[in-house]
Design a protein around this motif. Structure first.
Motif, mmCIF file in Angstrom:
data_model
loop_
_atom_site.group_PDB
_atom_site.id
_atom_site.type_symbol
_atom_site.label_atom_id
_atom_site.label_comp_id
_atom_site.label_asym_id
_atom_site.label_seq_id
_atom_site.Cartn_x
_atom_site.Cartn_y
_atom_site.Cartn_z
ATOM 1 N N ASP A 374 0.652 -1.289 0.049
ATOM 2 C CA ASP A 374 0.099 0.000 0.008
ATOM 3 C C ASP A 374 0.853 1.274 0.131
ATOM 4 O OD1 ASP A 374 -2.121 -1.662 0.152
ATOM 5 O OD2 ASP A 374 -2.675 -1.570 2.253
ATOM 6 N N ALA A 375 2.049 1.079 0.963
ATOM 7 C CA ALA A 375 2.880 2.465 0.749
ATOM 8 C C ALA A 375 3.561 2.671 -0.394
ATOM 9 C CB ALA A 375 3.984 2.222 1.839
ATOM 10 N N LEU A 376 3.916 1.575 -1.103
ATOM 11 C CA LEU A 376 4.446 1.574 -2.482
ATOM 12 C C LEU A 376 3.578 2.355 -3.562
ATOM 13 C CD1 LEU A 376 6.357 0.994 -4.595
ATOM 14 C CD2 LEU A 376 5.379 -1.252 -4.899
ATOM 15 N N ALA A 377 2.312 1.640 -3.652
ATOM 16 C CA ALA A 377 1.173 2.378 -4.595
ATOM 17 C C ALA A 377 1.030 3.766 -4.200
ATOM 18 C CB ALA A 377 0.028 1.375 -4.281
ATOM 19 N N THR A 378 1.050 4.064 -2.861
ATOM 20 C CA THR A 378 0.579 5.515 -2.572
ATOM 21 C C THR A 378 1.613 6.345 -3.031
ATOM 22 O OG1 THR A 378 -0.578 4.790 -0.716
ATOM 23 C CG2 THR A 378 -0.120 7.130 -0.785
ATOM 24 N N ALA A 379 2.995 5.997 -2.528
ATOM 25 C CA ALA A 379 4.094 6.563 -3.024
ATOM 26 C C ALA A 379 4.256 7.076 -4.495
ATOM 27 C CB ALA A 379 5.370 5.963 -2.414
ATOM 28 N N VAL A 380 4.267 5.886 -5.273
ATOM 29 C CA VAL A 380 4.414 5.934 -6.611
ATOM 30 C C VAL A 380 3.359 6.997 -7.260
ATOM 31 C CG1 VAL A 380 4.343 4.848 -9.020
ATOM 32 C CG2 VAL A 380 5.565 4.007 -6.798
ATOM 33 N N THR A 381 2.124 6.714 -6.953
ATOM 34 C CA THR A 381 0.850 7.540 -7.427
ATOM 35 C C THR A 381 1.150 9.055 -7.133
ATOM 36 O OG1 THR A 381 -0.322 5.760 -7.071
ATOM 37 C CG2 THR A 381 -1.503 7.986 -7.756
ATOM 38 N N ASP A 382 1.686 9.441 -5.888
ATOM 39 C CA ASP A 382 1.710 10.749 -5.444
ATOM 40 C C ASP A 382 2.900 11.276 -6.151
ATOM 41 O OD1 ASP A 382 -0.219 10.504 -3.811
ATOM 42 O OD2 ASP A 382 0.825 10.479 -1.912
ATOM 43 N N ARG A 383 4.194 10.628 -6.291
ATOM 44 C CA ARG A 383 5.156 11.367 -6.768
ATOM 45 C C ARG A 383 5.801 11.072 -8.036
ATOM 46 N NH1 ARG A 383 9.152 10.663 -2.163
ATOM 47 N NH2 ARG A 383 10.782 11.521 -3.597
ATOM 48 N N PRO A 385 3.309 10.562 -10.978
ATOM 49 C CA PRO A 385 1.838 10.153 -11.788
ATOM 50 C C PRO A 385 1.927 9.612 -13.022
ATOM 51 C CG PRO A 385 2.453 12.599 -11.039
ATOM 52 C CD PRO A 385 3.486 11.953 -10.965
ATOM 53 N N GLY A 386 3.101 9.556 -13.846
ATOM 54 C CA GLY A 386 3.284 8.966 -15.170
ATOM 55 C C GLY A 386 3.509 7.497 -14.883
ATOM 56 N N VAL A 387 3.789 6.975 -13.807
ATOM 57 C CA VAL A 387 4.011 5.428 -13.631
ATOM 58 C C VAL A 387 2.840 4.749 -13.089
ATOM 59 C CG1 VAL A 387 5.567 4.037 -12.395
ATOM 60 C CG2 VAL A 387 6.373 6.245 -13.294
ATOM 61 N N HIS A 388 2.524 3.503 -13.553
ATOM 62 C CA HIS A 388 1.318 2.982 -13.061
ATOM 63 C C HIS A 388 1.619 1.647 -12.346
ATOM 64 C CE1 HIS A 388 -1.143 5.962 -15.095
ATOM 65 N NE2 HIS A 388 -0.534 5.757 -16.074
ATOM 66 N N VAL A 389 1.207 1.458 -11.073
ATOM 67 C CA VAL A 389 1.412 0.291 -10.157
ATOM 68 C C VAL A 389 0.261 -0.976 -10.540
ATOM 69 C CG1 VAL A 389 1.748 -0.519 -8.045
ATOM 70 C CG2 VAL A 389 2.234 1.955 -8.429
ATOM 71 N N THR A 390 0.969 -2.129 -11.096
ATOM 72 C CA THR A 390 -0.056 -3.136 -11.415
ATOM 73 C C THR A 390 0.213 -4.214 -10.772
ATOM 74 O OG1 THR A 390 1.292 -3.605 -13.410
ATOM 75 C CG2 THR A 390 -0.227 -1.902 -13.953
ATOM 76 N N GLY A 391 -0.361 -5.419 -10.979
ATOM 77 C CA GLY A 391 -0.049 -6.529 -10.388
ATOM 78 C C GLY A 391 -0.158 -6.698 -8.888
ATOM 79 N N ILE A 392 -0.854 -5.955 -8.305
ATOM 80 C CA ILE A 392 -0.410 -5.794 -6.790
ATOM 81 C C ILE A 392 -1.592 -6.604 -5.971
ATOM 82 C CG2 ILE A 392 0.932 -3.922 -6.770
ATOM 83 C CD1 ILE A 392 -1.670 -2.365 -5.954
ATOM 84 N N ALA A 393 -2.153 -7.540 -6.610
ATOM 85 C CA ALA A 393 -3.219 -8.285 -5.729
ATOM 86 C C ALA A 393 -2.922 -9.248 -4.889
ATOM 87 C CB ALA A 393 -4.288 -8.678 -6.780
ATOM 88 N N ALA A 394 -1.458 -9.602 -5.321
ATOM 89 C CA ALA A 394 -0.950 -10.827 -4.480
ATOM 90 C C ALA A 394 0.531 -10.575 -4.665
ATOM 91 C CB ALA A 394 -1.270 -12.035 -5.143
ATOM 92 N N GLY A 395 1.270 -11.501 -3.730
ATOM 93 C CA GLY A 395 2.629 -11.723 -4.012
ATOM 94 C C GLY A 395 3.619 -10.832 -3.135
ATOM 95 N N GLU A 457 12.161 5.410 -0.860
ATOM 96 C CA GLU A 457 12.420 6.689 -1.211
ATOM 97 C C GLU A 457 13.638 6.773 -2.468
ATOM 98 O OE1 GLU A 457 12.862 10.613 -1.178
ATOM 99 O OE2 GLU A 457 11.028 9.407 -0.019
ATOM 100 N N ALA A 458 14.392 5.943 -2.235
ATOM 101 C CA ALA A 458 15.314 5.843 -3.437
ATOM 102 C C ALA A 458 14.673 5.542 -4.897
ATOM 103 C CB ALA A 458 16.360 4.756 -3.149
ATOM 104 N N LEU A 459 13.643 4.446 -4.652
ATOM 105 C CA LEU A 459 13.008 4.087 -5.997
ATOM 106 C C LEU A 459 12.245 5.419 -6.408
ATOM 107 C CD1 LEU A 459 11.665 2.035 -7.833
ATOM 108 C CD2 LEU A 459 9.894 1.933 -6.042
#
Ligand code: PLP
Length: 464
Positions: A374-383, A385-395, A457-459
């Protein structure tokens, strides 16, 4: 692009140092390349504009790195002849010596490479308790050479667990204990080849280690197409077997579409082909109920393969497979006449499973990984916006879709943050017909809890 960074042939990741920004990372990498002789005296460097475009950086970042190295005496800059490696690339006597940056001891580089769970979260106390109980109660003959199928306690515990949690039809007599998935696949490849099999269909995206392993056994691999619904099993034809990750495609993160589950089972029944079901992280599903194992639909056609590498630790080297009756004797014989998996770890895992410690550990780990996801998805969406987080239902990993043409530069930029990262191209079968996609495969389970925020943060700093 005649003036590209790639044409310089420099490995910028050689001596990562300290925790620095992009400019400093580029400066250090260039200085190392000159000092180490990989950039010969007189070599002309790309213009700051060309290098910035090549690396996906701001032009100023490159210009500042060049200027710093000119001041230190490693490079020269002349009107009309561009920036070159100095003929005698040693720092001038008056210039301060280039700082030698060392990572503080005990602070290894960060990694978001998928494949490894948080090793610092291995349940040491519960494992030790299980090990103590297992050894205290083991019959003395358990310490002999052992049954090549594995300890009966573990085969029974695995069969019970898989039936309860993954819906696998598992008779303990058909369970074979292995040193992880890779060992199991090696055994199966040898069995298939000995039966005259030639070709195994694989997914367009996957781990090259496993295709290499099939090739080493003398088998050919052919990639199945991948589209917006995931791996397409409908084109399966004369292949002898197919290797799939149905519950959670590795690395794309999708579950095999129901129509394609049905298609692969039909194919197997019709042709006698074998389905190798790699259920490497079936325990970690967040948004809905776990996708049941394919094996339940066709137990005579499917080899179910599981591993402790994600749920516990890869260093245990423990995995299991549930074999169809027709393949059982040959696979056991290929494993050998004596058990090749350590008995104490097998007994411990059996105790860990039957005591409920495994379920407790997985439940706690699922919560922790879910928080990270969840932290990854939020950080990427906020910072970014041109990057889309996918494949996160599992794993334990996510796929970050990037703007076209940026994958290589993002992976390089991450390297300068001392963050190891894999682009999706790393996982693409060389013969895949699927158009390449620019993406990152981010293993958010990998860093220890103490370094997770730093890695995230580095990501984010490396993202476009
Ligand atoms: C797709 C996939 N299958 C299986 C495994 C587990 O392999 P092993 O049990 O040999 O550690 C991994 C580990 O990274 C994996 O990514």
């Amino acid at each position: 692009m005649a003036e590209s960074w790639a044409n310089l042939g420099i490995d910028l990741h050689l001596e990562p140092a300290g925790s620095t920004g992009l400019r400093q990372g580029l400066t250090d990498a260039l200085r190392d390349a000159v000092r180490g002789g990989r950039l010969a005296p007189g070599t002309r460097l790309p213009s700051s504009r060309a290098l910035a475009a090549d690396l996906g950086l701001a032009r100023n970042t490159v210009a500042e790195a060049y200027a710093g190295l000119v001041a230190e005496g490693w490079l020269t800059a002349r009107q009309g002849s561009g920036t070159r490696v100095a003929e005698r690339a040693t720092p001038p006597a008056t210039a301060p010596a280039a700082p030698v940056r060392h990572r503080p001891p005990g602070r290894p580089a960060l990694s978001l490479v998928p494949g490894t769970p948080d090793l610092a979260a291995f349940p040491r106390t519960a494992w030790l308790q299980a090990a103590r109980r297992a050894l205290a109660t083991a019959p003395f003959d358990a310490l002999g050479y052992g049954d090549p199928r594995g300890r009966p306690e573990l085969r029974a515990a695995v069969a019970g667990y898989l039936a309860r949690v993954r819906g696998v039809r598992a008779d303990p007599d058909r369970v074979l204990i292995t040193a992880g998935f890779s060992h199991a696949l090696r055994l199966l490849a040898a069995v298939l080849r000995a039966r005259g099999a030639r070709t195994v269909a694989v997914e367009s995206y996957g781990l090259d280690a496993y295709t290499a392993l099939l090739h080493e056994a003398g088998l050919t691999t052919t990639p199945l197409p991948y589209d917006e619904l995931g791996t397409d099993t409908r084109p399966l034809g004369s292949e002898d077997a197919v290797l799939l990750t149905p519950a959670h495609q590795f690395p794309m993160g999708t579950a095999l579409h129901p129509d394609r589950r049905a298609a692969v089972v039909d194919w197997a029944r019709r042709t006698g082909g074998l389905i190798l079901e790699d259920d490497y992280d079936g325990e970690f599903r967040y948004d809905r109920r776990p996708v049941g194992a394919l094996q339940d639909l066709a137990p005579d056609q499917v080899v179910y393969l599981g591993t402790a590498s994600k749920s516990l630790a890869p260093g245990l080297r423990l995995g299991w497979m549930v074999l169809p009756p027709a393949l059982h004797a040959a696979t056991v014989a290929t494993k050998g006449r004596i058990d090749t998996c350590g008995v104490l770890d097998q007994l411990t895992l059996a105790e860990f499973l039957t005591s409920g410690a495994y379920d407790r550990h997985v439940r706690a780990a699922r919560l922790r990984y879910r928080r990270r996801r969840d932290a990854l998805a939020t950080a990427v969406t906020d910072r970014a916006p041109g990057v889309h987080v996918t494949g996160i239902a599992a794993g334990l990993h996510a796929v970050l879709r990037l703007p076209p043409g940026t994958e290589r530069s993002v992976v390089q930029a991450a390297g300068w943050q001392h963050l190891a990262l894999h682009g999706l191209s790393f996982y693409r079968h060389p013969a895949a017909a699927t158009a390449p996609l620019d993406a990152l495969v981010v293993g958010y389970g990998t860093p220890p809890e103490s370094r997770w925020t730093e890695a995230l943060e580095a990501l984010c700093r490396a993202l476009p």
